[in-house]
Design an enzyme around this catalytic site. Structure first.
Site, PDB file in Angstrom:
ATOM      1  N   HIS A   5     -14.817 -27.913   4.309  1.00 47.45           N
ATOM      2  CA  HIS A   5     -15.894 -26.907   5.074  1.00 47.45           C
ATOM      3  C   HIS A   5     -15.717 -25.587   4.492  1.00 47.45           C
ATOM      4  CE1 HIS A   5     -12.957 -24.984   7.513  1.00 47.45           C
ATOM      5  NE2 HIS A   5     -12.169 -26.069   7.717  1.00 47.45           N
ATOM      6  N   ASP A   6     -17.184 -25.186   4.264  1.00 42.77           N
ATOM      7  CA  ASP A   6     -17.397 -23.795   3.782  1.00 42.77           C
ATOM      8  C   ASP A   6     -16.953 -23.436   2.469  1.00 42.77           C
ATOM      9  OD1 ASP A   6     -18.095 -22.224   6.759  1.00 42.77           O
ATOM     10  OD2 ASP A   6     -16.544 -23.666   6.974  1.00 42.77           O
ATOM     11  N   GLY A  46     -10.691 -25.874   3.285  1.00 46.47           N
ATOM     12  CA  GLY A  46     -11.734 -25.013   3.854  1.00 46.47           C
ATOM     13  C   GLY A  46     -11.697 -23.586   3.013  1.00 46.47           C
TER      14      GLY A  46
END
Length: 289
Positions: A130-131, A148
């Site tokens: 994520h991100d 992440g």
């Protein structure tokens, strides 16, 4: 009420594919059997999903990208703080996503976006957490793991089985060897090896392939030797390099990366490869032999 799927009449949809209401399918797309698309998914023109591909969330797939079986894109982040807030995922144009690769949508701890740039290749079982923000032309080999909030510059290559810790930055055209454990930032053009990863050279071949001259490579080598091999206080060496090569764009790019005050991790430490059987790297040139 949700709108019906917006499917261009030139798109080809195989029997058994599941397309939720609200999804948008562009011209010339091909969706193979048993693919599943959520209601906020957008496929730009010419996207091909071979079969058994799952795409969820507010996810956009760029034109002419090809995604192979069992890849999963835009599914929720592996973040216990995430409570199904609206976040996004994007894959740029002309990407190749191989079997079993995973790309998670963003959490709420960043800018709300996970992005894979244009022309990237994710080999089988690669994971983009994520991100993460990947530039254009990035290659992740088999089983690469990005935690992440990892930032990867244009043209970087990460070798098979390498693991990259969350919030690490990897500079443009950097090269990470297979099975490396990356816990700190890698400067542009750097070549790292080992567990923990150490800076052992620079990506000479990658630079030559992009038209960098031999004179530029010579100066970059001199700057790398000054910054990462010679003794002395690092901040002073940065100032010395900046003053010595003010017009050399490659050197200045490395200096700007290191001086970036938004960075959250230390710079990777220099090291040496002393065991030829572990890779046979020419440390002076940063290339395989």
């Amino acid at each position: 009420m949700s709108a019906l799927p917006q499917i261009d009449p030139t798109a080809q949809i195989a029997p058994g594919a599941s397309i939720a209401e609200g999804a948008v399918i562009g011209a010339g797309c091909r969706i193979g059997p048993y693919c599943s698309l959520g209601p906020e998914v957008v496929l730009e023109e010419g996207v091909e999903l071979v079969s058994h591909v799952v795409i969820e969330g507010a996810t956009r797939i760029g034109a002419r990208s090809r995604i192979l079986p069992f890849a999963s894109i835009g599914t929720p982040p592996q973040d216990l703080k995430y409570k199904n807030e609206p976040t996004r995922c994007e894959v740029g144009a002309g990407c190749l996503i191989r079997e079993g690769a995973t790309i998670h949508r963003a959490s709420v701890g960043g800018a709300g976006l996970t992005r894979v740039g244009a022309g990237c290749m994710l080999m089988a079982q690669a994971h983009v957490g994520h991100d993460c923000l990947l530039g254009d032309g990035v290659i992740l080999a088999n089983n690469v793991m990005l935690g992440g909030h990892v930032l990867v510059g244009d043209g970087a290559f990460i070798g098979g089985g390498a693991a990259v810790h969350q919030t690490v930055r990897i500079g443009r055209l950097a090269m990470v060897s297979g099975l490396a454990g990356v816990t700190n930032d890698i400067p542009p053009f750097g070549y790292v090896f080992g567990l923990p990863a150490r800076l052992v050279g620079f990506n000479k071949i990658g630079l030559l392939r992009r038209g960098v001259s031999r004179d530029q490579l010579r100066i970059l080598r001199q700057a790398n030797n000054l910054l990462f091999k010679e003794p002395g206080e690092f901040a002073a060496k940065l100032d010395q390099a900046a003053a010595r090569w003010p017009e050399e764009a490659l050197v200045q790019e490395v200096i700007a990366f290191v001086r970036d005050t938004t960075r959250r991790r230390q710079l990777v430490r220099p090291g040496r490869m002393t065991a030829p059987e572990l890779g046979g790297i020419d440390e002076e040139n940063g290339e395989g032999v």
